[in-house]
Scaffold this motif. Structure first.
Motif, PDB file in Angstrom:
ATOM      1  N   PHE A 178       0.835  -1.197   0.000  1.00 14.31           N
ATOM      2  CA  PHE A 178       0.000   0.000   0.000  1.00 14.31           C
ATOM      3  C   PHE A 178       0.877   1.258   0.000  1.00 14.31           C
ATOM      4  CE2 PHE A 178      -3.749   2.135   2.491  1.00 14.31           C
ATOM      5  CZ  PHE A 178      -3.948   2.999   1.440  1.00 14.31           C
ATOM      6  N   ALA A 179       1.937   1.238   0.780  1.00 14.23           N
ATOM      7  CA  ALA A 179       2.806   2.414   0.901  1.00 14.23           C
ATOM      8  C   ALA A 179       3.513   2.758  -0.401  1.00 14.23           C
ATOM      9  CB  ALA A 179       3.833   2.193   2.010  1.00 14.23           C
ATOM     10  N   ARG A 180       3.658   1.786  -1.306  1.00 14.37           N
ATOM     11  CA  ARG A 180       4.315   2.073  -2.592  1.00 14.37           C
ATOM     12  C   ARG A 180       3.500   3.042  -3.435  1.00 14.37           C
ATOM     13  NH1 ARG A 180       8.078  -1.723  -4.202  1.00 14.37           N
ATOM     14  NH2 ARG A 180       8.623  -0.167  -5.787  1.00 14.37           N
ATOM     15  N   ILE A 181       2.181   3.016  -3.277  1.00 11.93           N
ATOM     16  CA  ILE A 181       1.332   3.939  -4.051  1.00 11.93           C
ATOM     17  C   ILE A 181       0.781   5.063  -3.185  1.00 11.93           C
ATOM     18  CG2 ILE A 181       0.708   2.180  -5.745  1.00 11.93           C
ATOM     19  CD1 ILE A 181      -2.005   1.946  -4.328  1.00 11.93           C
ATOM     20  N   ALA A 182       0.988   4.988  -1.869  1.00 12.70           N
ATOM     21  CA  ALA A 182       0.568   6.045  -0.935  1.00 12.70           C
ATOM     22  C   ALA A 182       1.733   6.305   0.010  1.00 12.70           C
ATOM     23  CB  ALA A 182      -0.684   5.619  -0.169  1.00 12.70           C
ATOM     24  N   PRO A 183       2.738   7.050  -0.433  1.00 15.26           N
ATOM     25  CA  PRO A 183       3.972   7.214   0.336  1.00 15.26           C
ATOM     26  C   PRO A 183       3.779   7.832   1.718  1.00 15.26           C
ATOM     27  CG  PRO A 183       4.270   7.953  -1.931  1.00 15.26           C
ATOM     28  CD  PRO A 183       2.807   7.709  -1.750  1.00 15.26           C
ATOM     29  N   ALA A 184       2.680   8.543   1.949  1.00 22.41           N
ATOM     30  CA  ALA A 184       2.455   9.155   3.254  1.00 22.41           C
ATOM     31  C   ALA A 184       2.018   8.141   4.307  1.00 22.41           C
ATOM     32  CB  ALA A 184       1.400  10.258   3.143  1.00 22.41           C
ATOM     33  N   LEU A 185       1.723   6.921   3.910  1.00 18.96           N
ATOM     34  CA  LEU A 185       1.294   5.879   4.842  1.00 18.96           C
ATOM     35  C   LEU A 185       2.445   5.494   5.766  1.00 18.96           C
ATOM     36  CD1 LEU A 185      -1.146   3.814   5.378  1.00 18.96           C
ATOM     37  CD2 LEU A 185       0.249   2.201   4.093  1.00 18.96           C
ATOM     38  N   ASP A 186       2.155   5.367   7.053  1.00 15.04           N
ATOM     39  CA  ASP A 186       3.142   4.914   8.037  1.00 15.04           C
ATOM     40  C   ASP A 186       2.919   3.426   8.288  1.00 15.04           C
ATOM     41  OD1 ASP A 186       4.777   4.361  10.214  1.00 15.04           O
ATOM     42  OD2 ASP A 186       4.317   6.240  11.253  1.00 15.04           O
ATOM     43  N   MET A 187       3.814   2.601   7.788  1.00 16.98           N
ATOM     44  CA  MET A 187       3.633   1.147   7.893  1.00 16.98           C
ATOM     45  C   MET A 187       3.721   0.640   9.330  1.00 16.98           C
ATOM     46  SD  MET A 187       5.695  -0.354   4.598  1.00 16.98           S
ATOM     47  CE  MET A 187       7.220   0.544   4.972  1.00 16.98           C
ATOM     48  N   ALA A 188       4.254   1.436  10.242  1.00 17.84           N
ATOM     49  CA  ALA A 188       4.404   1.008  11.626  1.00 17.84           C
ATOM     50  C   ALA A 188       3.116   1.179  12.426  1.00 17.84           C
ATOM     51  CB  ALA A 188       5.534   1.790  12.290  1.00 17.84           C
ATOM     52  N   LEU A 189       2.153   1.892  11.874  1.00 16.52           N
ATOM     53  CA  LEU A 189       0.919   2.167  12.607  1.00 16.52           C
ATOM     54  C   LEU A 189      -0.181   1.194  12.209  1.00 16.52           C
ATOM     55  CD1 LEU A 189       0.767   6.084  12.468  1.00 16.52           C
ATOM     56  CD2 LEU A 189       1.585   4.625  14.331  1.00 16.52           C
ATOM     57  N   ALA A 190      -0.843   0.623  13.191  1.00 10.07           N
ATOM     58  CA  ALA A 190      -1.955  -0.289  12.929  1.00 10.07           C
ATOM     59  C   ALA A 190      -3.228   0.461  12.607  1.00 10.07           C
ATOM     60  CB  ALA A 190      -2.182  -1.202  14.126  1.00 10.07           C
ATOM     61  N   CYS A 191      -3.277   1.739  12.979  1.00  9.30           N
ATOM     62  CA  CYS A 191      -4.455   2.558  12.703  1.00  9.30           C
ATOM     63  C   CYS A 191      -3.991   3.989  12.469  1.00  9.30           C
ATOM     64  CB  CYS A 191      -5.436   2.496  13.869  1.00  9.30           C
ATOM     65  SG  CYS A 191      -6.956   3.449  13.608  1.00  9.30           S
ATOM     66  N   THR A 202       5.686   5.452  -8.463  1.00 12.75           N
ATOM     67  CA  THR A 202       5.130   6.737  -8.072  1.00 12.75           C
ATOM     68  C   THR A 202       3.783   6.532  -7.408  1.00 12.75           C
ATOM     69  OG1 THR A 202       4.510   8.932  -8.892  1.00 12.75           O
ATOM     70  CG2 THR A 202       3.987   7.048 -10.307  1.00 12.75           C
ATOM     71  N   ASP A 203       3.242   7.601  -6.837  1.00  8.73           N
ATOM     72  CA  ASP A 203       1.889   7.497  -6.303  1.00  8.73           C
ATOM     73  C   ASP A 203       0.888   7.543  -7.448  1.00  8.73           C
ATOM     74  OD1 ASP A 203       1.811  10.139  -7.094  1.00  8.73           O
ATOM     75  OD2 ASP A 203       1.720  10.965  -5.066  1.00  8.73           O
ATOM     76  N   GLN A 204      -0.388   7.397  -7.114  1.00  5.15           N
ATOM     77  CA  GLN A 204      -1.400   7.280  -8.158  1.00  5.15           C
ATOM     78  C   GLN A 204      -1.535   8.560  -8.980  1.00  5.15           C
ATOM     79  OE1 GLN A 204      -4.739   5.837  -5.763  1.00  5.15           O
ATOM     80  NE2 GLN A 204      -4.501   3.825  -6.689  1.00  5.15           N
ATOM     81  N   ALA A 205      -1.456   9.710  -8.319  1.00  3.54           N
ATOM     82  CA  ALA A 205      -1.564  10.967  -9.060  1.00  3.54           C
ATOM     83  C   ALA A 205      -0.394  11.129 -10.018  1.00  3.54           C
ATOM     84  CB  ALA A 205      -1.624  12.145  -8.087  1.00  3.54           C
ATOM     85  N   GLY A 206       0.788  10.707  -9.592  1.00  2.00           N
ATOM     86  CA  GLY A 206       1.948  10.788 -10.469  1.00  2.00           C
ATOM     87  C   GLY A 206       1.828   9.874 -11.669  1.00  2.00           C
ATOM     88  N   TYR A 207       1.267   8.681 -11.458  1.00  2.00           N
ATOM     89  CA  TYR A 207       1.094   7.767 -12.591  1.00  2.00           C
ATOM     90  C   TYR A 207       0.061   8.302 -13.578  1.00  2.00           C
ATOM     91  CZ  TYR A 207       0.582   3.481 -15.272  1.00  2.00           C
ATOM     92  OH  TYR A 207       0.546   2.565 -16.295  1.00  2.00           O
ATOM     93  N   ASP A 208      -1.003   8.930 -13.057  1.00  2.00           N
ATOM     94  CA  ASP A 208      -1.973   9.557 -13.951  1.00  2.00           C
ATOM     95  C   ASP A 208      -1.285  10.570 -14.865  1.00  2.00           C
ATOM     96  OD1 ASP A 208      -4.292   8.229 -13.234  1.00  2.00           O
ATOM     97  OD2 ASP A 208      -4.827   9.658 -11.678  1.00  2.00           O
TER      98      ASP A 208
END
Length: 380
Positions: free
Chosen positions: A44-57, A255-261
């Motif tokens: 998920f973080a590959r397309i949404a770089p702002a995601l923090d993979m360490a957080l469960a919520c 890149t994120d989704q907006a960048g790929y667009d």
């Protein structure tokens, strides 16, 4: 309206790509509260770089994102609408919690996109649970009014038009990626595909052709095939570029989704894979080809041909033959010497068709709008 959306990541980006787009539309365009449960935060973080993979919520772009791990936490609330994406199968404990609600939620199985005729007859059908007092509805995306529609944000086509008219923004975009201006008579293509012998054949044809081509290659499974076909180092990395005859190759990072667009909007032709990129290439309003995910017994060819029947229906016959021939040859791994040149002969007609196509298939509303309408009717 609270929606719980469950996603298991199967092919790295496609499943979560669709769910992430849908979640944002439901929140930003329809005012829903969405909890997105995802089992693979790394992908998920590959397309949404702002995601923090360490957080469960966490809260991301207005969506409550939660890590789907078994068992689910005790505070896993049941939404008014529960969507299991692509038959990901909800935990049994969650199904029991759904059945225990005073007002049971609307349960939807969001299916994979298909243009096959049978989808119209199955869209919206209920399926009773074998043991619990629950009923699940099948929601099929599709290309006709009798299906669930297609994912497309309300403002997307206007944003595309503004981008494609802004030469300064496009120049800055390419400059930031180390891509120089196209040479006179040159074109830009993008290639995001699965591994395929057809890709090797295609890039060799481009390198030996008469037209300068800048090929933008996001890092994906097809990269080794391209490098080997052109005799380039196998360890080539994002950010590097090479010249091979008439072909200039530029390796791009994910890149994120907006960048790929924006990549799709900025290229003259896009070769794409899977479901999410397949749709985004259509919204770009440019000629494209689809590398569909391979299935046993060549079932994917039936799905491809069903789409081509829709896509090519109003094309001039010679263009329709060329488009169908190229996509089928690519997906059968047998690209012929004349399949690409046949397309080039009809390029202006294809450009006109590609530009008109998005408005035609969005006439009945987007997937998010149809899903909201479907939900409102059944929750009255």
């Amino acid at each position: 309206m609270h929606c719980s959306l469950f996603c298991r990541v199967i092919d790295n980006y496609g499943d979560i790509g669709v769910c992430w787009r849908l979640a944002r539309q439901l929140v930003h365009e329809h005012g829903w509260h969405v909890t997105l449960w995802v089992d693979d935060l790394a992908s998920f973080a590959r397309i949404a770089p702002a995601l923090d993979m360490a957080l469960a919520c966490q809260l991301l772009d207005g969506i409550e994102v939660r890590h789907w791990a078994d068992p689910l936490p005790a505070d896993a609330a049941v939404g008014d609408i529960v969507i299991e994406a692509f038959a990901c199968e909800l935990p049994h404990s969650y199904q029991q919690a759904m059945a225990a609600q005073a007002r049971r939620p609307l349960w939807l199985n969001l299916e994979y996109l298909s243009a096959e005729d049978w989808v119209e007859g199955c869209h919206g059908l209920p399926s009773p649970h074998p043991r619990l007092p629950l009923q699940k509805y099948f929601f099929f995306p599709g290309f006709t009014p009798r299906t669930g529609g297609l994912l497309c944000e309300q403002a997307l086509l206007a944003e595309r038009d503004a981008w494609q008219a802004d030469t300064a923004a496009q120049h800055a975009y390419w400059q930031a990626r180390g891509v120089p201006p196209c040479p006179p008579g040159g074109v830009r293509y993008s290639l995001f595909a699965y591994d395929s012998p057809a890709a090797a054949q295609w890039v060799q044809q481009l390198a030996a052709g008469s037209q300068p081509v800048q090929l933008l290659l996001p890092m994906s499974k097809v990269v080794p095939d391209v490098l080997q076909a052109l005799g380039l180092p196998a360890d080539a990395a994002a950010g590097q570029h090479y010249a091979c005859g008439q072909l200039a190759l530029y390796l791009l990072p994910m890149t994120d989704q907006a960048g790929y667009d924006r990549l799709l909007w900025s290229c003259d032709f896009n070769m794409v894979r899977g479901e999410d990129s397949f749709l985004r290439a259509q919204w770009a309003g440019r000629p494209f080809a689809w590398h569909i995910y391979r299935q046993d017994d060549d079932a994917h060819i039936d799905k491809l041909q069903a789409f081509l029947q829709h896509y090519c229906h109003t094309m001039p016959p010679a263009l329709a033959t060329a488009v169908q021939g190229f996509m089928l040859a690519w997906n059968r791994n047998r690209l012929t010497a004349d399949s690409w040149p046949a397309l080039l002969q009809h390029w202006p007609q294809w450009q006109l068709h590609a530009r008109a196509w998005p408005d035609k298939i969005l006439a009945g509303g987007s997937l998010a709008a149809r899903l909201v309408q479907f939900s409102q009717i059944r929750l009255q």
